[in-house]
Design a protein around this motif. Structure first.
Motif, PDB file in Angstrom:
ATOM      1  N   ASN A  25     -82.681  -6.154  -7.169  1.00 29.70           N
ATOM      2  CA  ASN A  25     -81.717  -7.223  -7.396  1.00 29.70           C
ATOM      3  C   ASN A  25     -80.338  -6.665  -7.744  1.00 29.70           C
ATOM      4  O   ASN A  25     -80.107  -5.459  -7.713  1.00 29.70           O
ATOM      5  CB  ASN A  25     -82.215  -8.189  -8.477  1.00 29.70           C
ATOM      6  N   ILE A  33     -90.254 -11.780  -5.081  1.00 29.15           N
ATOM      7  CA  ILE A  33     -90.220 -13.091  -4.447  1.00 29.15           C
ATOM      8  C   ILE A  33     -91.592 -13.333  -3.831  1.00 29.15           C
ATOM      9  O   ILE A  33     -92.359 -12.395  -3.616  1.00 29.15           O
ATOM     10  CB  ILE A  33     -89.135 -13.193  -3.349  1.00 29.15           C
ATOM     11  N   ASN A  39     -91.634 -21.369   3.411  1.00 27.76           N
ATOM     12  CA  ASN A  39     -90.411 -21.154   2.632  1.00 27.76           C
ATOM     13  C   ASN A  39     -89.486 -20.077   3.201  1.00 27.76           C
ATOM     14  O   ASN A  39     -88.542 -19.667   2.544  1.00 27.76           O
ATOM     15  CB  ASN A  39     -90.738 -20.856   1.162  1.00 27.76           C
ATOM     16  N   TYR A  40     -89.740 -19.614   4.439  1.00 28.04           N
ATOM     17  CA  TYR A  40     -88.821 -18.630   5.014  1.00 28.04           C
ATOM     18  C   TYR A  40     -88.829 -18.692   6.537  1.00 28.04           C
ATOM     19  O   TYR A  40     -89.734 -19.260   7.155  1.00 28.04           O
ATOM     20  CB  TYR A  40     -89.179 -17.217   4.555  1.00 28.04           C
ATOM     21  N   GLU A 130     -86.334 -21.166   1.608  1.00 24.85           N
ATOM     22  CA  GLU A 130     -85.653 -20.437   0.535  1.00 24.85           C
ATOM     23  C   GLU A 130     -85.057 -19.113   1.000  1.00 24.85           C
ATOM     24  O   GLU A 130     -84.097 -18.624   0.398  1.00 24.85           O
ATOM     25  CB  GLU A 130     -86.626 -20.129  -0.608  1.00 24.85           C
ATOM     26  N   TYR A 131     -85.625 -18.518   2.070  1.00 28.12           N
ATOM     27  CA  TYR A 131     -85.224 -17.171   2.454  1.00 28.12           C
ATOM     28  C   TYR A 131     -85.113 -17.022   3.967  1.00 28.12           C
ATOM     29  O   TYR A 131     -85.796 -17.704   4.725  1.00 28.12           O
ATOM     30  CB  TYR A 131     -86.251 -16.136   1.960  1.00 28.12           C
ATOM     31  N   SER A 155     -76.925 -19.653   3.755  1.00 30.30           N
ATOM     32  CA  SER A 155     -77.382 -18.425   3.105  1.00 30.30           C
ATOM     33  C   SER A 155     -76.299 -17.950   2.148  1.00 30.30           C
ATOM     34  O   SER A 155     -75.118 -18.255   2.317  1.00 30.30           O
ATOM     35  CB  SER A 155     -77.692 -17.348   4.149  1.00 30.30           C
ATOM     36  N   TYR A 160     -81.025  -7.987   0.543  1.00 26.26           N
ATOM     37  CA  TYR A 160     -81.755  -7.112  -0.365  1.00 26.26           C
ATOM     38  C   TYR A 160     -82.854  -6.390   0.397  1.00 26.26           C
ATOM     39  O   TYR A 160     -83.571  -6.993   1.202  1.00 26.26           O
ATOM     40  CB  TYR A 160     -82.394  -7.920  -1.500  1.00 26.26           C
ATOM     41  N   TYR A 171     -83.999  -9.298   3.007  1.00 25.54           N
ATOM     42  CA  TYR A 171     -83.993 -10.749   2.898  1.00 25.54           C
ATOM     43  C   TYR A 171     -82.701 -11.230   2.263  1.00 25.54           C
ATOM     44  O   TYR A 171     -81.995 -10.503   1.571  1.00 25.54           O
ATOM     45  CB  TYR A 171     -85.201 -11.232   2.083  1.00 25.54           C
ATOM     46  N   LYS A 172     -82.384 -12.497   2.528  1.00 26.58           N
ATOM     47  CA  LYS A 172     -81.241 -13.150   1.904  1.00 26.58           C
ATOM     48  C   LYS A 172     -81.670 -14.551   1.480  1.00 26.58           C
ATOM     49  O   LYS A 172     -82.449 -15.214   2.166  1.00 26.58           O
ATOM     50  CB  LYS A 172     -80.058 -13.221   2.873  1.00 26.58           C
ATOM     51  N   LYS A 173     -81.156 -14.980   0.355  1.00 26.96           N
ATOM     52  CA  LYS A 173     -81.480 -16.298  -0.186  1.00 26.96           C
ATOM     53  C   LYS A 173     -80.787 -17.390   0.622  1.00 26.96           C
ATOM     54  O   LYS A 173     -79.657 -17.217   1.075  1.00 26.96           O
ATOM     55  CB  LYS A 173     -81.030 -16.371  -1.648  1.00 26.96           C
ATOM     56  N   ASN A 175     -79.629 -21.403   0.348  1.00 26.34           N
ATOM     57  CA  ASN A 175     -79.403 -22.490  -0.600  1.00 26.34           C
ATOM     58  C   ASN A 175     -79.346 -23.822   0.151  1.00 26.34           C
ATOM     59  O   ASN A 175     -78.505 -24.019   1.025  1.00 26.34           O
ATOM     60  CB  ASN A 175     -78.084 -22.262  -1.355  1.00 26.34           C
TER      61      ASN A 175
END
Length: 206
Positions: A25, A33, A39-40, A130-131, A155, A160, A171-173, A175
């Motif tokens: 992080n 995660i 969720n991705y 989410e990802y 995103s 990360y 991966y990237k978050k 929103n």
């Protein structure tokens, strides 16, 4: 015995429905995660899907122009258009062939492949998105808009590294800013390790 077999199946399903991934992080600390089937998204799947749509369109265009030329109705501009279309088609097909999709990860990463549950098919927006997961990219940005162009998701932050994949899997978050509606469009901007940029859009499937 039947009870034991049923219990074993339930345990197996539970084990494959969620995968824990470790990443570094912003504070340079190891964090975690969890990925599920809903969720991705995997960017390689989306890009390959978009390229296949491009290929279909280019093939139709090339066939149309070839027919005109074959009927002795071709002009220098039409012949130039045909040459450019066929060259673009060949280049796009070559790129599509090189894209790593989810099913390729086991061969690419072997035992280092930490992803368990596969994402929804390309074009389907996961209900709990989410990802966005990428393979061997410098950067990626995802945006989802409704049919009127209003933003529904974006995103954020940086990519990360997922620990143990030697910077190949990241991966990237994502929103979610508004509820995902019918007619939504997924927009992706990607940058590969050679600093070659591309962008594409996919109409979300119902």
């Amino acid at each position: 015995m039947k009870t034991k077999i049923t219990l074993a199946l339930v345990i197996a399903i539970a084990m494959t429905s969620c995968s824990k991934l470790w990443y570094w992080n912003d504070d340079d600390k190891k964090d975690e995660i969890k990925l599920t089937e809903s969720n991705y998204v995997f960017e390689g799947d989306l890009y390959k899907y978009a390229l296949e749509i491009r290929i279909d369109s280019l093939e139709d265009r090339a066939a149309y122009l070839k027919e005109i030329i074959g009927n002795n109705q071709g002009t220098p501009d039409i012949e130039k258009d045909f040459e450019e279309t066929t060259a673009n088609l060949a280049n796009t097909a070559e790129i599509a062939e090189s894209i790593v999709v989810f099913e390729d990860l086991a061969d690419r990463l072997g035992r280092r492949n930490p992803i368990g549950p596969r994402p929804p098919r390309p074009g389907v927006i996961p209900i709990n998105l989410e990802y966005i997961i990428v393979y061997n990219l410098e950067d990626v940005n995802l945006q989802i808009n409704d049919e009127n162009g209003a933003e529904l998701a974006q995103s954020e932050g940086i990519l990360y590294e997922i620990v143990g994949t030697n910077n190949m899997l990241m991966y990237k978050k994502v929103n979610i800013t508004n509820a995902i509606s019918e007619g939504a469009v997924i927009k992706i901007k990607r940058l590969n390790k050679l600093n070659q940029a591309d962008s594409y859009s996919i109409q979300a499937l119902k």
